[in-house]
Design an enzyme around this catalytic site. Structure first.
Site, PDB file in Angstrom:
ATOM      1  N   ARG A  31       0.822  -1.227  -0.056  1.00 24.27           N
ATOM      2  CA  ARG A  31      -0.152   0.014  -0.111  1.00 24.27           C
ATOM      3  C   ARG A  31       0.917   1.354   0.140  1.00 24.27           C
ATOM      4  NH1 ARG A  31      -5.079  -2.013   0.497  1.00 24.27           N
ATOM      5  NH2 ARG A  31      -5.009  -4.124   1.496  1.00 24.27           N
ATOM      6  N   ASP A  32       0.519   2.413  -0.828  1.00 25.39           N
ATOM      7  CA  ASP A  32       1.285   3.629  -0.982  1.00 25.39           C
ATOM      8  C   ASP A  32       1.102   4.233   0.610  1.00 25.39           C
ATOM      9  OD1 ASP A  32       2.044   5.425  -3.494  1.00 25.39           O
ATOM     10  OD2 ASP A  32       1.680   6.543  -1.561  1.00 25.39           O
ATOM     11  N   ILE A  33       2.101   4.812   0.929  1.00 30.76           N
ATOM     12  CA  ILE A  33       2.248   5.359   2.184  1.00 30.76           C
ATOM     13  C   ILE A  33       1.399   6.758   2.265  1.00 30.76           C
ATOM     14  CG2 ILE A  33       4.148   7.121   1.687  1.00 30.76           C
ATOM     15  CD1 ILE A  33       5.207   5.649   4.525  1.00 30.76           C
ATOM     16  N   ASN A  89       4.517   6.096 -14.044  1.00 26.47           N
ATOM     17  CA  ASN A  89       5.273   7.373 -14.138  1.00 26.47           C
ATOM     18  C   ASN A  89       6.508   7.423 -14.779  1.00 26.47           C
ATOM     19  OD1 ASN A  89       2.652   9.143 -13.610  1.00 26.47           O
ATOM     20  ND2 ASN A  89       3.307   8.622 -11.220  1.00 26.47           N
ATOM     21  N   GLU A  97       8.799   9.975  -8.699  1.00 30.51           N
ATOM     22  CA  GLU A  97       9.682   9.993  -7.455  1.00 30.51           C
ATOM     23  C   GLU A  97      10.650   9.068  -6.941  1.00 30.51           C
ATOM     24  OE1 GLU A  97       8.208  10.248  -2.816  1.00 30.51           O
ATOM     25  OE2 GLU A  97       6.563  10.582  -4.467  1.00 30.51           O
ATOM     26  N   HIS A 102       7.333   1.148 -11.064  1.00 29.95           N
ATOM     27  CA  HIS A 102       6.362   0.622 -10.283  1.00 29.95           C
ATOM     28  C   HIS A 102       5.022   0.746 -10.935  1.00 29.95           C
ATOM     29  CE1 HIS A 102       7.644   4.576  -8.636  1.00 29.95           C
ATOM     30  NE2 HIS A 102       6.465   4.724  -8.555  1.00 29.95           N
ATOM     31  N   MET A 103       3.898  -0.021 -10.762  1.00 36.47           N
ATOM     32  CA  MET A 103       2.523   0.371 -11.531  1.00 36.47           C
ATOM     33  C   MET A 103       1.702   0.588 -10.136  1.00 36.47           C
ATOM     34  SD  MET A 103       0.193  -2.458 -13.241  1.00 36.47           S
ATOM     35  CE  MET A 103       0.660  -2.284 -14.753  1.00 36.47           C
ATOM     36  N   HIS A 104       0.997   1.898 -10.432  1.00 36.24           N
ATOM     37  CA  HIS A 104       0.027   2.335  -9.238  1.00 36.24           C
ATOM     38  C   HIS A 104      -1.139   1.833  -9.532  1.00 36.24           C
ATOM     39  CE1 HIS A 104       2.236   5.999  -7.847  1.00 36.24           C
ATOM     40  NE2 HIS A 104       2.844   5.866  -8.811  1.00 36.24           N
TER      41      HIS A 104
HETATM   42  P1  5GP Z   1       5.988   7.819  -8.215  1.00 40.77           P
HETATM   43  O1  5GP Z   1       5.556   9.372  -8.190  1.00 40.77           O
HETATM   44  O2  5GP Z   1       7.501   7.502  -8.261  1.00 40.77           O
HETATM   45  O3  5GP Z   1       5.243   7.110  -9.577  1.00 40.77           O
HETATM   46  O4  5GP Z   1       5.196   7.194  -6.994  1.00 40.77           O
HETATM   47  C1  5GP Z   1       5.861   6.910  -6.007  1.00 40.77           C
HETATM   48  C2  5GP Z   1       4.890   6.433  -4.885  1.00 40.77           C
HETATM   49  O5  5GP Z   1       5.512   5.830  -3.899  1.00 40.77           O
HETATM   50  C3  5GP Z   1       4.203   7.716  -4.392  1.00 40.77           C
HETATM   51  O6  5GP Z   1       2.675   7.667  -4.527  1.00 40.77           O
HETATM   52  C4  5GP Z   1       4.483   7.679  -2.793  1.00 40.77           C
HETATM   53  O7  5GP Z   1       3.562   8.047  -1.973  1.00 40.77           O
HETATM   54  C5  5GP Z   1       5.153   6.250  -2.590  1.00 40.77           C
HETATM   55  N1  5GP Z   1       6.003   6.052  -1.600  1.00 40.77           N
HETATM   56  C6  5GP Z   1       7.168   6.912  -1.540  1.00 40.77           C
HETATM   57  N2  5GP Z   1       7.964   6.570  -0.294  1.00 40.77           N
HETATM   58  C7  5GP Z   1       7.168   5.353   0.193  1.00 40.77           C
HETATM   59  C8  5GP Z   1       7.595   4.549   1.414  1.00 40.77           C
HETATM   60  O8  5GP Z   1       8.237   4.760   2.017  1.00 40.77           O
HETATM   61  N3  5GP Z   1       6.528   3.752   1.334  1.00 40.77           N
HETATM   62  C9  5GP Z   1       5.332   3.393   0.816  1.00 40.77           C
HETATM   63  N4  5GP Z   1       4.731   2.593   1.198  1.00 40.77           N
HETATM   64  N5  5GP Z   1       5.252   4.193  -0.365  1.00 40.77           N
HETATM   65  C10 5GP Z   1       6.044   5.265  -0.647  1.00 40.77           C
END
Ligand code: 5GP
Length: 122
Positions: A31-33, A89, A97, A102-104
């Site tokens: 799960r996303d944080i 992304n 980020e 990764h796939m959301h």
């Molecule tokens: P991106 O913007 O790279 O596609 O998405 C990265 C995602 O990773 C973001 O939605 C962010 O909230 C999530 N994320 C960042 N750090 C952590 C973490 O330490 N643990 C979890 N579970 N999610 C994280």
């Protein structure tokens, strides 16, 4: 290429805690944080691929598997019938980020229109 810290390696190896919903030899999902929807799960290859630009033919089995697992998790979470959104992304313009692809998987409520950036400058 590692533009920012890559915390996902530590989550996959169990060094850092996360709410893991699925794991196998190829993928880990948790799960996303900072969830952007009632259900927001990240499905992450165990192997480091920094961005979608580094994907090669060797990754085709892995990336097919990511869709099978996404569908399985959507069923597990009870959002398969109503629907969900899958997003990956790549780099700055997409707001990537974490430089570990990764796939959301997002769902649990109506997600609204996808995007409308037609009036934005390039
Ligand atoms: P991106 O913007 O790279 O596609 O998405 C990265 C995602 O990773 C973001 O939605 C962010 O909230 C999530 N994320 C960042 N750090 C952590 C973490 O330490 N643990 C979890 N579970 N999610 C994280």
């Amino acid at each position: 290429m590692m533009k920012t810290k890559n915390i996902f390696n530590d989550i996959i190896s169990g060094k850092i805690p996360a709410d893991i919903v699925y794991q196998d030899d190829l993928l880990t999902a948790f799960r996303d944080i900072k969830p952007k929807a009632p259900i927001h799960i990240l499905i992450v290859p165990n192997e480091l691929i920094p961005t979608c630009n580094e994907v090669t033919e060797n990754n085709e089995k892995l990336l097919g598997h990511i869709f099978t697992v996404a569908a399985k998790i959507a069923r597990q979470e009870g959002i398969d019938k109503k629907g969900y959104r899958l997003i990956m992304n790549c780099n700055d313009h997409a707001g990537q980020e974490i430089y570990h692809i990764h796939m959301h998987l997002l769902g649990g409520c109506p997600l609204g229109p996808m995007l409308d950036l037609t009036n934005k400058k390039a």
